[in-house]
Design a protein around this motif. Sequence first.
Motif, PDB file in Angstrom:
ATOM      1  N   GLU A  67      55.079  55.294  76.855  1.00  0.00           N
ATOM      2  CA  GLU A  67      55.607  56.294  77.788  1.00  0.00           C
ATOM      3  C   GLU A  67      55.536  55.797  79.234  1.00  0.00           C
ATOM      4  O   GLU A  67      56.459  55.949  80.009  1.00  0.00           O
ATOM      5  N   ARG A  68      54.385  55.155  79.567  1.00  0.00           N
ATOM      6  CA  ARG A  68      54.189  54.690  80.943  1.00  0.00           C
ATOM      7  C   ARG A  68      55.111  53.522  81.295  1.00  0.00           C
ATOM      8  O   ARG A  68      55.646  53.460  82.393  1.00  0.00           O
ATOM      9  N   LEU A  69      55.268  52.570  80.382  1.00  0.00           N
ATOM     10  CA  LEU A  69      56.000  51.346  80.735  1.00  0.00           C
ATOM     11  C   LEU A  69      57.507  51.447  80.567  1.00  0.00           C
ATOM     12  O   LEU A  69      58.247  50.782  81.297  1.00  0.00           O
ATOM     13  N   GLY A  70      57.958  52.236  79.644  1.00  0.00           N
ATOM     14  CA  GLY A  70      59.398  52.373  79.418  1.00  0.00           C
ATOM     15  C   GLY A  70      60.069  51.029  79.261  1.00  0.00           C
ATOM     16  O   GLY A  70      59.625  50.195  78.480  1.00  0.00           O
ATOM     17  N   HIS A  71      61.080  50.773  80.104  1.00  0.00           N
ATOM     18  CA  HIS A  71      61.773  49.480  80.011  1.00  0.00           C
ATOM     19  C   HIS A  71      61.398  48.580  81.179  1.00  0.00           C
ATOM     20  O   HIS A  71      62.214  48.230  82.008  1.00  0.00           O
ATOM     21  N   ASP A  72      60.143  48.237  81.245  1.00  0.00           N
ATOM     22  CA  ASP A  72      59.646  47.404  82.339  1.00  0.00           C
ATOM     23  C   ASP A  72      60.115  45.957  82.145  1.00  0.00           C
ATOM     24  O   ASP A  72      59.748  45.302  81.181  1.00  0.00           O
ATOM     25  N   GLU A  73      60.888  45.476  83.117  1.00  0.00           N
ATOM     26  CA  GLU A  73      61.417  44.118  82.959  1.00  0.00           C
ATOM     27  C   GLU A  73      60.562  43.050  83.633  1.00  0.00           C
ATOM     28  O   GLU A  73      60.844  41.862  83.548  1.00  0.00           O
ATOM     29  N   ASN A  74      59.502  43.486  84.312  1.00  0.00           N
ATOM     30  CA  ASN A  74      58.654  42.498  84.981  1.00  0.00           C
ATOM     31  C   ASN A  74      57.557  41.957  84.080  1.00  0.00           C
ATOM     32  O   ASN A  74      56.824  41.066  84.465  1.00  0.00           O
ATOM     33  N   ARG A  75      57.439  42.521  82.898  1.00  0.00           N
ATOM     34  CA  ARG A  75      56.403  42.053  81.985  1.00  0.00           C
ATOM     35  C   ARG A  75      57.073  41.312  80.820  1.00  0.00           C
ATOM     36  O   ARG A  75      57.637  41.946  79.935  1.00  0.00           O
ATOM     37  N   ILE A 101      35.115  43.375  92.004  1.00  0.00           N
ATOM     38  CA  ILE A 101      35.899  44.106  90.990  1.00  0.00           C
ATOM     39  C   ILE A 101      37.161  43.286  90.697  1.00  0.00           C
ATOM     40  O   ILE A 101      37.867  42.885  91.625  1.00  0.00           O
ATOM     41  N   ILE A 102      37.419  43.054  89.424  1.00  0.00           N
ATOM     42  CA  ILE A 102      38.570  42.220  89.061  1.00  0.00           C
ATOM     43  C   ILE A 102      39.386  42.888  87.948  1.00  0.00           C
ATOM     44  O   ILE A 102      38.857  43.233  86.889  1.00  0.00           O
ATOM     45  N   SER A 103      40.690  43.065  88.218  1.00  0.00           N
ATOM     46  CA  SER A 103      41.598  43.527  87.157  1.00  0.00           C
ATOM     47  C   SER A 103      42.210  42.286  86.531  1.00  0.00           C
ATOM     48  O   SER A 103      42.627  41.369  87.245  1.00  0.00           O
ATOM     49  N   THR A 104      42.287  42.275  85.225  1.00  0.00           N
ATOM     50  CA  THR A 104      42.812  41.099  84.528  1.00  0.00           C
ATOM     51  C   THR A 104      44.167  41.418  83.903  1.00  0.00           C
ATOM     52  O   THR A 104      44.549  42.583  83.792  1.00  0.00           O
ATOM     53  N   GLY A 105      44.856  40.393  83.442  1.00  0.00           N
ATOM     54  CA  GLY A 105      46.109  40.601  82.708  1.00  0.00           C
ATOM     55  C   GLY A 105      45.783  40.984  81.264  1.00  0.00           C
ATOM     56  O   GLY A 105      44.701  40.644  80.758  1.00  0.00           O
ATOM     57  N   GLY A 106      46.722  41.658  80.619  1.00  0.00           N
ATOM     58  CA  GLY A 106      46.481  42.138  79.258  1.00  0.00           C
ATOM     59  C   GLY A 106      46.148  41.048  78.241  1.00  0.00           C
ATOM     60  O   GLY A 106      45.527  41.308  77.208  1.00  0.00           O
ATOM     61  N   GLY A 107      46.534  39.793  78.566  1.00  0.00           N
ATOM     62  CA  GLY A 107      46.305  38.710  77.598  1.00  0.00           C
ATOM     63  C   GLY A 107      45.040  37.914  77.870  1.00  0.00           C
ATOM     64  O   GLY A 107      44.826  36.857  77.281  1.00  0.00           O
ATOM     65  N   ILE A 108      44.175  38.435  78.728  1.00  0.00           N
ATOM     66  CA  ILE A 108      42.965  37.687  79.106  1.00  0.00           C
ATOM     67  C   ILE A 108      42.083  37.385  77.883  1.00  0.00           C
ATOM     68  O   ILE A 108      41.359  36.397  77.853  1.00  0.00           O
ATOM     69  N   ILE A 109      42.186  38.223  76.863  1.00  0.00           N
ATOM     70  CA  ILE A 109      41.364  38.039  75.646  1.00  0.00           C
ATOM     71  C   ILE A 109      41.966  36.982  74.705  1.00  0.00           C
ATOM     72  O   ILE A 109      41.429  36.731  73.645  1.00  0.00           O
ATOM     73  N   GLU A 110      43.076  36.375  75.119  1.00  0.00           N
ATOM     74  CA  GLU A 110      43.714  35.371  74.263  1.00  0.00           C
ATOM     75  C   GLU A 110      42.950  34.048  74.254  1.00  0.00           C
ATOM     76  O   GLU A 110      43.152  33.220  73.392  1.00  0.00           O
ATOM     77  N   ARG A 111      42.102  33.847  75.256  1.00  0.00           N
ATOM     78  CA  ARG A 111      41.321  32.594  75.283  1.00  0.00           C
ATOM     79  C   ARG A 111      39.827  32.881  75.355  1.00  0.00           C
ATOM     80  O   ARG A 111      39.369  33.584  76.250  1.00  0.00           O
ATOM     81  N   LYS A 112      39.095  32.263  74.419  1.00  0.00           N
ATOM     82  CA  LYS A 112      37.641  32.450  74.361  1.00  0.00           C
ATOM     83  C   LYS A 112      36.970  32.074  75.675  1.00  0.00           C
ATOM     84  O   LYS A 112      36.022  32.716  76.107  1.00  0.00           O
ATOM     85  N   GLU A 113      37.489  31.023  76.267  1.00  0.00           N
ATOM     86  CA  GLU A 113      36.939  30.516  77.518  1.00  0.00           C
ATOM     87  C   GLU A 113      36.904  31.614  78.593  1.00  0.00           C
ATOM     88  O   GLU A 113      35.948  31.712  79.361  1.00  0.00           O
ATOM     89  N   ASN A 114      37.955  32.440  78.627  1.00  0.00           N
ATOM     90  CA  ASN A 114      38.005  33.528  79.615  1.00  0.00           C
ATOM     91  C   ASN A 114      36.896  34.531  79.350  1.00  0.00           C
ATOM     92  O   ASN A 114      36.235  35.020  80.268  1.00  0.00           O
ATOM     93  N   LEU A 115      36.708  34.835  78.061  1.00  0.00           N
ATOM     94  CA  LEU A 115      35.702  35.835  77.687  1.00  0.00           C
ATOM     95  C   LEU A 115      34.307  35.330  78.020  1.00  0.00           C
ATOM     96  O   LEU A 115      33.471  36.077  78.534  1.00  0.00           O
ATOM     97  N   GLN A 116      34.077  34.042  77.745  1.00  0.00           N
ATOM     98  CA  GLN A 116      32.761  33.465  78.055  1.00  0.00           C
ATOM     99  C   GLN A 116      32.498  33.515  79.554  1.00  0.00           C
ATOM    100  O   GLN A 116      31.407  33.877  79.995  1.00  0.00           O
ATOM    101  N   GLU A 117      33.508  33.184  80.316  1.00  0.00           N
ATOM    102  CA  GLU A 117      33.370  33.162  81.776  1.00  0.00           C
ATOM    103  C   GLU A 117      33.066  34.567  82.318  1.00  0.00           C
ATOM    104  O   GLU A 117      32.184  34.756  83.148  1.00  0.00           O
TER     105      GLU A 117
END
Length: 168
Positions: A106-114, A71-87
């Motif tokens: 609502e969930r993230l508010g002022h999240d400074e780590n992203r 099971i793998i959680s990815t970062g929100g930008g994983i779809i930014e590269r075709k290579e990732n999607l193919q893999e």
Amino acid sequence: MKTIYLIGFMGSGKSTIGQELSKKLSRSYIDTDNYIEKKHGKISRIFQKMGEEVFRTYETQAIKQTKSYEIISTGGGIIERKENLQEMNRNGIIIYLSTSFDEIYERLGHDENRPLWSNNLEEVKKLYDRRMPLYKIFSNYTVITDGKSIQENVQEIKKIISSIESAK
Ligand code: S3P
């Protein structure tokens, strides 16, 4: 057994749901952001010191190097590269956690780590609108997370996984 990839925008619950799912199913789990941070240091620092492109390269390496996890959680930008999607497609099943912009806000508010979650509402909304169709197109299943508890989302994903695995 194919790897289950969780994709979706920042704040859609990929890491929390992924961890919970791995406990419930007793399957191995990794989060690509954590993997990158262990190897290269904090994500906010990578963005700041080296820029987004370097981070994206680390992300592509992470997708290639974590293939053996179940099971793998990815970062929100994983779809930014075709290579990732193919893999991900080659190696597993992609599940999109779909969350409305309002709920994410609502969930993230002022999240400074992203680094990409800025205070500029217009900019993050633009990013959300651009990515949403990509998550949809490049996933095998969609789970709508709005208004649902973590456990409810996990249950829904468990059902998807068992239907995939029981199909001949
Ligand atoms: C990013 C999302 C973050 C992290 C990085 C970039 C993005 O992960 O990978 O800050 O481009 O959407 P989460 O989706 O876990 O917040």
